[in-house]
Design a protein around this motif. Structure first.
Motif, PDB file in Angstrom:
ATOM      1  N   SER A 194       0.826  -1.214   0.000  1.00 44.00           N
ATOM      2  CA  SER A 194       0.000   0.000   0.000  1.00 44.00           C
ATOM      3  C   SER A 194       0.854   1.255   0.000  1.00 44.00           C
ATOM      4  O   SER A 194       0.541   2.226  -0.706  1.00 44.00           O
ATOM      5  CB  SER A 194      -0.930  -0.010   1.216  1.00 44.00           C
ATOM      6  OG  SER A 194      -1.789  -1.139   1.203  1.00 44.00           O
ATOM      7  N   LEU A 195       1.929   1.266   0.767  1.00 43.81           N
ATOM      8  CA  LEU A 195       2.814   2.437   0.789  1.00 43.81           C
ATOM      9  C   LEU A 195       3.463   2.655  -0.569  1.00 43.81           C
ATOM     10  O   LEU A 195       3.655   3.805  -1.002  1.00 43.81           O
ATOM     11  CB  LEU A 195       3.878   2.252   1.863  1.00 43.81           C
ATOM     12  CG  LEU A 195       3.396   2.311   3.312  1.00 43.81           C
ATOM     13  CD1 LEU A 195       4.511   1.923   4.267  1.00 43.81           C
ATOM     14  CD2 LEU A 195       2.878   3.705   3.650  1.00 43.81           C
ATOM     15  N   SER A 196       3.805   1.580  -1.253  1.00 45.97           N
ATOM     16  CA  SER A 196       4.379   1.713  -2.585  1.00 45.97           C
ATOM     17  C   SER A 196       3.383   2.338  -3.562  1.00 45.97           C
ATOM     18  O   SER A 196       3.753   3.194  -4.381  1.00 45.97           O
ATOM     19  CB  SER A 196       4.827   0.339  -3.095  1.00 45.97           C
ATOM     20  OG  SER A 196       5.335   0.426  -4.394  1.00 45.97           O
ATOM     21  N   LYS A 197       2.123   1.934  -3.474  1.00 46.31           N
ATOM     22  CA  LYS A 197       1.096   2.507  -4.357  1.00 46.31           C
ATOM     23  C   LYS A 197       0.842   3.977  -4.034  1.00 46.31           C
ATOM     24  O   LYS A 197       0.649   4.794  -4.936  1.00 46.31           O
ATOM     25  CB  LYS A 197      -0.189   1.701  -4.243  1.00 46.31           C
ATOM     26  CG  LYS A 197      -0.064   0.286  -4.779  1.00 46.31           C
ATOM     27  CD  LYS A 197      -1.354  -0.501  -4.586  1.00 46.31           C
ATOM     28  CE  LYS A 197      -1.198  -1.927  -5.095  1.00 46.31           C
ATOM     29  NZ  LYS A 197      -2.436  -2.729  -4.886  1.00 46.31           N
ATOM     30  N   ILE A 198       0.819   4.327  -2.741  1.00 40.38           N
ATOM     31  CA  ILE A 198       0.631   5.732  -2.370  1.00 40.38           C
ATOM     32  C   ILE A 198       1.804   6.571  -2.863  1.00 40.38           C
ATOM     33  O   ILE A 198       1.634   7.709  -3.319  1.00 40.38           O
ATOM     34  CB  ILE A 198       0.461   5.845  -0.845  1.00 40.38           C
ATOM     35  CG1 ILE A 198      -0.859   5.216  -0.413  1.00 40.38           C
ATOM     36  CG2 ILE A 198       0.513   7.299  -0.390  1.00 40.38           C
ATOM     37  CD1 ILE A 198      -1.077   5.222   1.078  1.00 40.38           C
ATOM     38  N   CYS A 199       2.996   6.014  -2.796  1.00 39.34           N
ATOM     39  CA  CYS A 199       4.171   6.719  -3.302  1.00 39.34           C
ATOM     40  C   CYS A 199       4.045   6.944  -4.805  1.00 39.34           C
ATOM     41  O   CYS A 199       4.411   8.007  -5.323  1.00 39.34           O
ATOM     42  CB  CYS A 199       5.421   5.917  -2.977  1.00 39.34           C
ATOM     43  SG  CYS A 199       6.961   6.787  -3.282  1.00 39.34           S
ATOM     44  N   GLY A 200       3.527   5.947  -5.521  1.00 39.79           N
ATOM     45  CA  GLY A 200       3.312   6.125  -6.955  1.00 39.79           C
ATOM     46  C   GLY A 200       2.280   7.192  -7.260  1.00 39.79           C
ATOM     47  O   GLY A 200       2.427   7.955  -8.225  1.00 39.79           O
ATOM     48  N   LEU A 201       1.213   7.266  -6.460  1.00 43.09           N
ATOM     49  CA  LEU A 201       0.216   8.329  -6.657  1.00 43.09           C
ATOM     50  C   LEU A 201       0.824   9.701  -6.404  1.00 43.09           C
ATOM     51  O   LEU A 201       0.517  10.666  -7.115  1.00 43.09           O
ATOM     52  CB  LEU A 201      -0.976   8.092  -5.728  1.00 43.09           C
ATOM     53  CG  LEU A 201      -1.831   6.856  -6.003  1.00 43.09           C
ATOM     54  CD1 LEU A 201      -2.896   6.704  -4.929  1.00 43.09           C
ATOM     55  CD2 LEU A 201      -2.480   6.948  -7.371  1.00 43.09           C
ATOM     56  N   ALA A 202       1.671   9.810  -5.379  1.00 43.40           N
ATOM     57  CA  ALA A 202       2.320  11.099  -5.096  1.00 43.40           C
ATOM     58  C   ALA A 202       3.284  11.489  -6.202  1.00 43.40           C
ATOM     59  O   ALA A 202       3.416  12.674  -6.536  1.00 43.40           O
ATOM     60  CB  ALA A 202       3.051  11.020  -3.751  1.00 43.40           C
ATOM     61  N   GLU A 203       3.956  10.514  -6.808  1.00 42.10           N
ATOM     62  CA  GLU A 203       4.843  10.829  -7.922  1.00 42.10           C
ATOM     63  C   GLU A 203       4.072  11.345  -9.124  1.00 42.10           C
ATOM     64  O   GLU A 203       4.600  12.130  -9.912  1.00 42.10           O
ATOM     65  CB  GLU A 203       5.636   9.580  -8.315  1.00 42.10           C
ATOM     66  CG  GLU A 203       6.699   9.180  -7.314  1.00 42.10           C
ATOM     67  CD  GLU A 203       7.451   7.944  -7.762  1.00 42.10           C
ATOM     68  OE1 GLU A 203       7.214   7.504  -8.908  1.00 42.10           O
ATOM     69  OE2 GLU A 203       8.272   7.429  -6.993  1.00 42.10           O
ATOM     70  N   GLY A 204       2.823  10.904  -9.259  1.00 38.60           N
ATOM     71  CA  GLY A 204       1.998  11.374 -10.364  1.00 38.60           C
ATOM     72  C   GLY A 204       1.431  12.756 -10.172  1.00 38.60           C
ATOM     73  O   GLY A 204       0.691  13.238 -11.039  1.00 38.60           O
ATOM     74  N   GLY A 205       1.747  13.403  -9.058  1.00 36.53           N
ATOM     75  CA  GLY A 205       1.296  14.778  -8.840  1.00 36.53           C
ATOM     76  C   GLY A 205       0.129  14.913  -7.918  1.00 36.53           C
ATOM     77  O   GLY A 205      -0.480  15.984  -7.840  1.00 36.53           O
ATOM     78  N   ALA A 206      -0.231  13.855  -7.198  1.00 36.71           N
ATOM     79  CA  ALA A 206      -1.368  13.949  -6.283  1.00 36.71           C
ATOM     80  C   ALA A 206      -1.090  14.876  -5.118  1.00 36.71           C
ATOM     81  O   ALA A 206      -1.998  15.445  -4.529  1.00 36.71           O
ATOM     82  CB  ALA A 206      -1.732  12.554  -5.755  1.00 36.71           C
ATOM     83  N   GLY A 207       0.194  15.049  -4.750  1.00 35.07           N
ATOM     84  CA  GLY A 207       0.525  15.903  -3.623  1.00 35.07           C
ATOM     85  C   GLY A 207       1.227  17.187  -3.996  1.00 35.07           C
ATOM     86  O   GLY A 207       1.789  17.852  -3.136  1.00 35.07           O
TER      87      GLY A 207
END
Length: 720
Positions: free
Chosen positions: A352-365
Motif C-alpha cells: 500500500s505504501l508503494s502505491k501511495i508513493c506512486g500516486l504522489a509521484e503522479g502529482g497527487a501531492g
C-alpha cells in the motif's frame, strides 16, 4: 455607637438591594415586551428547549467558536413584586448580581442563508410563496404538524450553513443542543432523517424517536456505532474527496482508526485509486475499507511515537526509520526471532505504501510532494526488503510448513449433510405455512450452506449471488450424450462472475432449486427491501448473509467431532487431494480446477495437501524396483502398476483382460493342458515376448496358470 453604625450599614444594604430590584424589574419588563411581540412565532417553534437554543462549536476545532463552555439557564417572562420579594435575601441578591441579558440563538434560513432569531416569522412574511412554508402555515396554529414542518425547515437551513462552514473551515456551526462541557465540532453529527446536528454519543437516542424517520416497517438501527456510521455520511463531504469513497469511509465502524482515515488526504486518495481499479468487483467495498484501516492503524502508531500527523508528511526519506519501526510495531515484530506475528499485514502495508508513493509521484501531492515521493521511492526499493519484507516472507513460509493441515473427516461431512437435510425440510415447511422474517432467514442460511457444501465454492462468491442470475437461469435441458442425459436432468447450472472477471458455474439439485424458488416468492412478505438484489438477502437490510458464518454455525450444531475442519478452504483441499487418487488426465484436471475456481497451477500449488501418503506408497515402490534391478520390466507402466518384491502390498487384484489371457495361452497352453506349473524362465520368456503383458510380472503369469490348472481339476472331480 455600635448600634448606630450597625443601623447605618443596614440602611446602605437596604438601599443597594432596592437598586438591584429596580434594575432587575426593568430588564424583565424589556424581556416580556419582546416575548409578547413574537408570541405567535415563538409558539410555532416551542419544541426548542433552552439547551437547543444555545450556540455550538466551530467546524475547525479552534478555540474561537469551535467549542463552547457550560452556560446558565435563564427563565422567560416577568415576575411580580410579590414573587421577587419572596425567598431568601441572600439567594436573590446572589442571582440578580450575576444575571446577564439573554442571548438568543440565531437560525439560518434555508432559502436566503441569513441568520434570524425569529426564523418562523421570517419564513412567514418573506418566503410565504415557498411550497413547504405555505404547507406549514396552512396547518392549524400550535399544531404538531406545523411544528414538525418548521423544525425541519430550520434544521435544513442550519445543515446547508454547516456544510458551507465545513468546506471553507471558517465560521461557526449551529446545532440543536449545546453540551454543558466544552466540545469540539468532531463530536457532532447530523441526523440522517431530520438533518439536525446532535452530539455523536446521544444521536442514537434521537434517531429512535425522530419524527422524520421513515415508517416503512424497518426498525430503527440500534447501537451507537451503527447509527454513527449511517449518520456520518450526512456530514458535509470534503471538497478534495469523492462522494463514493467518502461514503465507504463513513460506513466503517466509528473509532479512532476511522477518524484518522477520514482526516488523512493520502489515505482517501488511495481509496479512490482502489475504487477506480476495482469498479467491477462485487466485494470491493470490504477490500477497500480493509486497506484503508490498515493504513489508519499505521498512522496512529506513527503519531504515538511523536511522528508526523499525516501520511504525506511521513513519505520523506528522513522519516523512513520511523516508518519501519511503526510497521514492525503494528505487525508484531519479534526482534529475538526476527519474525512477525502478522507477516501478511507487514507485506500488505509495504504494498500500500508503494502505491501511495506512486500516486504522489503522479502529482497527487503537488510538485514538492512528487519530488519527495521519488526520493522516498529510491530509499524504499533499496532498504524495504531487508528491513521488513525478508523477515515477513520467511515467517510466512515457516508458518505454512509447520502449520498442520488436516482434511475434513468423511464421517463429519456425512453428519453435516444429514443435519442440513433435516433443517432444510423443517424450515421449508415453516416458511410455506407462515411467511416471516425468521423463517425466511433460517431457510436462506440452510440453503446457502448446502450449496457451498455441494459445490465446494468460495463462500463470498456464493453469498453475493445476484437475484437476477437465478431468475434468468436457463431451465431448458441442453442436448447431452446418452450416458449423461440421466444425470443432467437432475441438476441446474447457473453461471456467475467471479474474481478476475472469470466465469464460474454453480450446480443446484432439485431440492435446492425448489427452496430458492420459495425464497424468491416470499421476499415481499418477509420484509426484503427492493433495493437488496442479492439472492440470499437479509430481512430489513441491504446486505446478504455471509456463507462463512452460516457454514461455521451448522458445523458446530451438527455435532461433528472436528467442526473446525469443516471450512470452505479445507473442503476444497479435500476434493483436490482426493482427485490425485483418481489418476485424472490433464484435461479432466483442468475441468475440475475450472469448476473449483482457480486454474490448474493454483489448484496444484495451493489446494492440494502435501502428498506424504502418495509418495510413501507409490514412489517408494519405484525406488525399491530400481534397487532390485527390475525397473526395466515396467517400461510404459504408471506408478500404480509398479510393484516391488521387497514390499508386500495389499492392493486389490486386477482382472485379467482378454488380450492378456490370449498372450498367456499362446506361450503356456501346453503347461495348462498337461496340468504342469511353469517355471520362472518360461514365465519371463512369455512376459518379454508379449507387449500385452508389460504390466504383469512373471509371478502373476505363473499364478494365473496355476489357478487355471486348479479350476480344471475341480471340474474333472465334479464330473467323476
Amino acid at each position: 455607637m455600635a448600634q448606630v453604625e450597625q443601623r447605618t450599614a443596614g440602611g446602605s444594604e437596604d438601599t443597594m438591594q432596592r437598586e438591584q430590584r429596580e434594575a432587575a424589574r426593568k430588564a424583565s419588563s424589556t424581556s416580556a415586551q419582546a416575548t409578547r411581540e413574537d408570541s405567535s412565532d415563538a409558539s410555532d417553534v416551542s419544541g426548542m428547549s433552552d439547551e437547543e437554543e444555545r450556540y455550538v462549536p466551530d467546524s475547525d476545532g479552534s478555540s474561537t467558536g469551535s467549542s463552547v463552555g457550560p452556560c446558565q439557564r435563564f427563565g422567560r417572562g416577568r415576575k411580580t413584586e410579590k414573587e421577587e420579594s419572596s425567598g431568601s435575601e441572600e439567594s436573590s441578591s446572589a442571582e440578580k448580581s450575576t444575571r446577564r441579558p439573554r442571548s438568543y440563538k440565531k437560525q439560518y434560513c434555508l432559502y436566503c442563508q441569513k441568520p434570524y432569531v425569529k426564523i418562523a416569522r421570517h419564513l412567514q412574511f418573506v418566503h410565504k410563496k415557498e411550497p413547504e412554508v405555505a404547507e406549514a402555515f396552512g396547518c392549524k396554529k400550535n399544531s404538531n404538524e406545523r411544528k414538525r414542518i418548521l423544525n425541519l425547515l430550520r434544521n435544513r437551513g442550519n445543515f446547508v450553513h454547516n456544510t458551507l462552514v465545513a468546506q471553507s473551515r471558517t465560521g461557526t456551526v449551529v446545532a440543536r443542543k449545546q453540551p454543558r462541557t466544552q466540545r469540539a465540532s468532531d463530536d457532532f453529527l447530523h441526523c440522517m432523517h431530520c438533518k439536525g446536528l446532535f452530539l455523536r454519543t446521544c444521536l442514537w437516542k434521537h434517531v429512535r424517536k425522530c419524527q422524520h424517520r421513515p415508517r416503512g416497517g424497518q426498525a430503527a438501527p440500534g447501537g451507537k456505532c451503527r447509527v454513527q456510521a449511517l449518520a456520518a455520511f450526512c456530514n458535509p463531504v470534503p471538497f478534495h474527496v469523492g462522494r463514493d469513497i467518502w461514503k465507504i469511509a463513513c460506513e466503517m465502524k466509528h473509532d479512532e482508526i476511522t477518524r484518522a482515515v477520514k482526516a488523512d488526504r493520502s489515505i482517501l486518495l488511495f481509496g479512490e485509486h482502489l475504487q477506480r481499479k476495482m469498479s467491477s468487483y462485487a466485494g470491493k467495498k470490504d477490500y477497500i475499507r480493509q486497506k484503508m484501516r490498515e493504513l489508519g492503524r499505521l498512522l496512529l502508531e506513527v503519531r504515538r511515537s511523536a511522528g508526523p500527523e499525516t501520511l504525506e508528511a511521513l513519505m520523506a526519506p528522513r522519516h523512513f526509520p520511523q516508518l519501519v519501526a511503526a510497521v514492525r510495531a503494528v505487525a508484531g515484530y519479534r526482534e529475538d526471532t526476527n519474525s512477525f506475528r502478522s507477516p501478511s499485514l507487514a507485506l500488505n502495508l509495504g504494498s500500500s505504501l508503494s502505491k501511495i508513493c506512486g500516486l504522489a509521484e503522479g502529482g497527487a501531492g503537488g510538485a514538492g510532494g512528487a519530488e519527495a515521493a521519488r526520493s522516498f521511492r529510491r530509499l524504499y526499493c533499496s532498504r524495504w526488503s531487508q528491513s521488513v519484507s525478508a523477515a515477513a516472507l520467511a515467517t510466512l513460509s515457516q508458518t505454512r510448513w509447520t502449520k498442520p493441515l488436516p482434511l475434513p473427516f468423511v464421517d463429519d461431512v456425512k453428519l453435516l449433510h444429514a443435519y442440513l437435510d433435516m433443517q432444510h425440510g423443517m424450515h421449508k415447511s415453516a416458511l410455506e405455512a407462515e411467511p416471516s422474517a425468521d423463517n425466511f432467514a433460517n431457510l436462506c442460511k440452510t440453503t446457502l450452506t448446502q450449496i457451498i457444501l455441494f459445490n465446494r465454492r468460495g463462500t463470498g462468491e456464493l453469498s453475493r449471488m445476484p437475484l437476477a442470475s437465478f431468475v434468468s437461469r436457463d431451465v431448458s435441458q441442453a442436448p447431452s450424450p446418452t450416458k449423461l442425459a440421466a444425470v443432467c436432468k437432475h441438476f441446474r447450472r447457473i453461471e456467475l462472475r467471479g474474481k478476475g472477471r472469470r466465469r464460474f458455474q454453480v450446480l443446484l439439485t432439485a431440492h435446492m432449486e425448489s427452496a430458492l424458488n420459495l425464497l424468491v416468492e416470499k421476499r415481499g412478505a418477509c420484509r426484503i427491501a427492493e433495493q437488496n438484489q442479492h439472492l440470499f438477502a437479509r430481512p430489513g437490510a441491504l446486505t446478504p448473509y455471509r456463507g462463512m458464518e452460516c457454514l461455521r454455525q451448522y458445523a458446530k450444531e451438527c455435532g461433528a467431532k472436528h467442526p473446525d475442519s469443516l471450512s470452505c478452504p479445507k473442503l476444497r483441499k479435500q476434493i483436490a487431494t482426493l482427485s490425485t487418487v483418481l489418476n485424472l488426465e490433464e484435461k479432466e484436471l483442468d475441468q475440475l480446477a475450472t469448476f473449483l475456481g482457480p486454474n490448474i497451477q493454483v489448484h496444484r500449488q495451493f489446494y492440494r495437501l502435501p502428498e506424504g501418503t502418495v509418495q510413501l506408497a507409490k514412489i517408494s515402490n519405484m525406488l525399491l524396483a530400481m534397487e532390485e534391478k527390475t525397473l526395466p520390466r515396467y517400461q510404459g507402466c504408471s506408478l500404480d502398476q509398479i510393484e516391488s518384491q521387497g514390499v508386500k502390498t495389499t492392493q486389490k487384484k486386477r482382472k485379467w483382460e482378454e488380450g492378456e489371457v490370449s498372450a498367456v495361452e499362446r506361450h503356456l497352453m501346453t503347461f495348462i493342458q498337461t496340468f504342469t506349473v511353469p517355471g520362472k524362465q518360461d514365465c519371463l520368456k512369455c512376459v518379454q515376448s508379449e507387449p500385452a503383458l508389460k504390466c504383469r510380472d512373471w509371478t502373476a503369469v505363473k499364478f494365473y496358470v496355476k489357478n487355471r490348472i486348479s479350476a480344471m481339476k475341480k471340474q474333472l472331480c465334479l464330473h467323476c
